[in-house]
Scaffold this active site. Structure first.
Site, short mmCIF file in Angstrom:
data_model
loop_
_atom_site.label_atom_id
_atom_site.label_comp_id
_atom_site.label_asym_id
_atom_site.label_seq_id
_atom_site.Cartn_x
_atom_site.Cartn_y
_atom_site.Cartn_z
CB CYS A 1 -0.96 0.00 1.18
SG CYS A 1 -0.22 -0.54 2.72
CG HIS B 1 -0.76 3.99 4.85
ND1 HIS B 1 -1.43 3.74 6.03
CD2 HIS B 1 -0.40 2.76 4.37
CE1 HIS B 1 -1.47 2.43 6.24
NE2 HIS B 1 -0.86 1.81 5.24
N1 LIG Z 1 -4.88 -3.39 5.34
C1 LIG Z 1 -4.20 -2.85 4.34
O1 LIG Z 1 -4.05 -1.62 4.21
C2 LIG Z 1 -3.61 -3.71 3.29
C3 LIG Z 1 -3.14 -3.12 2.14
C4 LIG Z 1 -2.59 -3.90 1.14
C5 LIG Z 1 -2.52 -5.26 1.31
N2 LIG Z 1 -2.98 -5.84 2.46
C6 LIG Z 1 -2.88 -7.31 2.55
O2 LIG Z 1 -4.17 -7.90 2.41
C7 LIG Z 1 -4.25 -9.06 3.23
C8 LIG Z 1 -5.44 -8.95 4.17
O3 LIG Z 1 -5.32 -7.79 4.97
P1 LIG Z 1 -6.52 -7.25 5.87
O4 LIG Z 1 -6.04 -5.97 6.43
O5 LIG Z 1 -7.82 -7.30 5.14
O6 LIG Z 1 -6.53 -8.38 7.05
P2 LIG Z 1 -7.75 -8.88 7.94
O7 LIG Z 1 -8.72 -7.80 8.18
O8 LIG Z 1 -7.09 -9.55 9.11
O9 LIG Z 1 -8.48 -10.01 7.04
C9 LIG Z 1 -7.89 -11.23 6.69
C10 LIG Z 1 -8.79 -12.02 5.73
O10 LIG Z 1 -8.11 -13.20 5.32
C11 LIG Z 1 -8.89 -14.35 5.65
N3 LIG Z 1 -8.02 -15.47 6.03
C12 LIG Z 1 -7.10 -15.48 7.02
N4 LIG Z 1 -6.51 -16.70 7.07
C13 LIG Z 1 -7.08 -17.45 6.09
C14 LIG Z 1 -6.93 -18.78 5.65
N5 LIG Z 1 -6.05 -19.62 6.23
N6 LIG Z 1 -7.68 -19.21 4.62
C15 LIG Z 1 -8.59 -18.40 4.03
N7 LIG Z 1 -8.79 -17.11 4.40
C16 LIG Z 1 -8.04 -16.65 5.43
C17 LIG Z 1 -9.73 -13.91 6.83
O11 LIG Z 1 -10.84 -14.76 6.95
P3 LIG Z 1 -11.58 -14.97 8.39
O12 LIG Z 1 -12.46 -13.76 8.59
O13 LIG Z 1 -12.35 -16.21 8.18
O14 LIG Z 1 -10.49 -15.09 9.43
C18 LIG Z 1 -10.09 -12.49 6.37
O15 LIG Z 1 -11.10 -12.55 5.39
C19 LIG Z 1 -2.89 -9.21 3.90
O16 LIG Z 1 -2.10 -10.06 3.11
C20 LIG Z 1 -2.34 -7.81 3.88
O17 LIG Z 1 -0.95 -7.79 3.90
C21 LIG Z 1 -3.55 -5.12 3.44
#
Ligand SMILES: NC(=O)c1ccc[n+]([C@@H]2O[C@H](COP(=O)([O-])OP(=O)(O)OC[C@H]3O[C@@H](n4cnc5c(N)ncnc54)[C@H](OP(=O)(O)O)[C@@H]3O)[C@@H](O)[C@H]2O)c1
Length: 329
Positions: free
Chosen positions: A126, A234
């Site tokens: 990001c 950010h």
């Molecule tokens: N937040 C940001 O600004 C941002 C920006 C760019 C990229 N990212 C990336 O995007 C990803 C998710 O970030 P987030 O902030 O959305 O995190 P989050 O709110 O913690 O959400 C995680 C998601 O992944 C699912 N998940 C976790 N473990 C899993 C598994 N073993 N199998 C299938 N699904 C699984 C979760 O499902 P459950 O609800 O069932 O646990 C939930 O839907 C990360 O890789 C992060 O690095 C985030």
């Protein structure tokens, strides 16, 4: 167009669904996918109810596109399984970004590199996306030599657990901690994990990803990434030294004409980018443009974007739109 949203229940996943709806992405069948914990859960999209399914069922359904935001381990294990059945994966985690066989794409900059053979496509970090969006036109015009970036990153960049930590601290409730210290009234010079060289993983993403996106290794980037108690958005202080000299008014004109970039730069009216302006917007906001008076050909700027939008969901969906428009899926 059968599309799977993997990580649909997460922070990025939720914004993915919002952006898919807003942009009226042409979906004929939607698969909402999450961990076993969420299988069976009901979610709505465009007023229709969907049941969350697991990854194996989603692979068996052979979607044309799968957009992933479910963490690096899930991507490493499951993206190849989708690719094997012919699905094109656009992945938000850091799992594939620096893999030389995978493209790292910001559509405004390098989508033209994509071909039908790219079955796993990486979305940059990001903080990287918003920085390269502002640097792209300037690099083209003046050739970057060295970038020094310091970030001020929101808790939403860490995910739901960190947002909850901040909310709990504000409400005076003791709860689960996403960070090793309180984040309210604090600033943590610690985004993601520390590496052997003393930098964090987030800092190394900022240092390495831009060269791959610009397909140019002639410039260098050094970063300090800091977590601050903003809910979303950010901010970045960027100092960039160019090979060639620039005129500040040309820089302003160039940025104001760059698609996806909005110039907010007027000190007389206190106009500058802030997370509260960038919230829920797809654009990258740039301001505080000034010449670094300590060395030649060097510019200081301030860049802000919604990390869940252009930093994640919007960029991913723009990649998916490009694939569709150019017959690549
Ligand atoms: N937040 C940001 O600004 C941002 C920006 C760019 C990229 N990212 C990336 O995007 C990803 C998710 O970030 P987030 O902030 O959305 O995190 P989050 O709110 O913690 O959400 C995680 C998601 O992944 C699912 N998940 C976790 N473990 C899993 C598994 N073993 N199998 C299938 N699904 C699984 C979760 O499902 P459950 O609800 O069932 O646990 C939930 O839907 C990360 O890789 C992060 O690095 C985030």
């Amino acid at each position: 167009m059968k599309i799977a949203v993997v990580g649909a229940t997460g922070m990025v996943g939720e914004v993915m669904l919002k952006v898919l709806e807003e942009r009226n992405f042409p979906i004929t069948e939607l698969l909402l996918v999450a961990s076993e914990r969420s299988v069976g859960k009901k979610m709505t999209f465009k007023n229709k109810e969907y049941t969350v399914i697991g990854l194996a069922d989603a692979v068996a359904a052979r979607p044309q596109i799968a957009i992933f935001s479910a963490g690096g381990d899930t991507s490493l294990e499951w993206a190849p399984k989708f690719a094997e059945v012919g699905t094109t994966v656009v992945d938000n985690s850091s799992a594939w970004r620096m893999d030389p066989t995978k493209k790292l794409v910001v559509p405004e900059i390098n989508a033209q590199e994509l071909t039908k053979d790219d079955k796993i496509i990486a979305n940059p970090n990001c903080s990287t996306i918003q920085m390269v969006m502002a640097l792209a036109p300037l690099h083209k015009a003046y050739q970057m030599k060295r970038v020094v970036v310091s970030t001020y990153q929101s808790v939403s960049g860490t995910g739901v657990k960190a947002v909850k930590q901040l909310e709990n601290e504000i409400a005076g409730i003791e709860g689960e901690m996403a960070y090793p210290y309180p984040i309210g009234k604090n600033a943590l010079p610690h985004c993601d994990v520390f590496m052997e060289n003393g930098y964090t993983k987030e800092e190394m993403k900022l240092a390495r990803e831009p060269q791959k996106i610009f397909n140019d290794s002639t410039f260098s980037v050094t970063a300090t990434a800091v977590r601050i108690p903003t809910a979303g958005g950010h901010s970045e202080s960027v100092n960039v030294e160019f090979e060639n000299d620039f005129d500040l008014s040309d820089v302003r004109n160039m940025l104001s004409e760059t698609p996806g970039v909005v110039l907010q730069d007027n000190t007389e009216t206190n106009t500058y980018p802030m997370p509260i302006y960038a919230h829920d917007k797809d654009e990258v906001f740039v301001g505080r443009l000034r010449r670094d008076e300590t060395q030649p050909n060097t510019l200081n700027m301030w860049i802000v974007a919604d990390n869940l939008r252009k930093g994640a969901a919007t960029n991913t969906i723009q990649i998916a739109e490009y694939l569709l428009e150019n017959d690549l899926v």
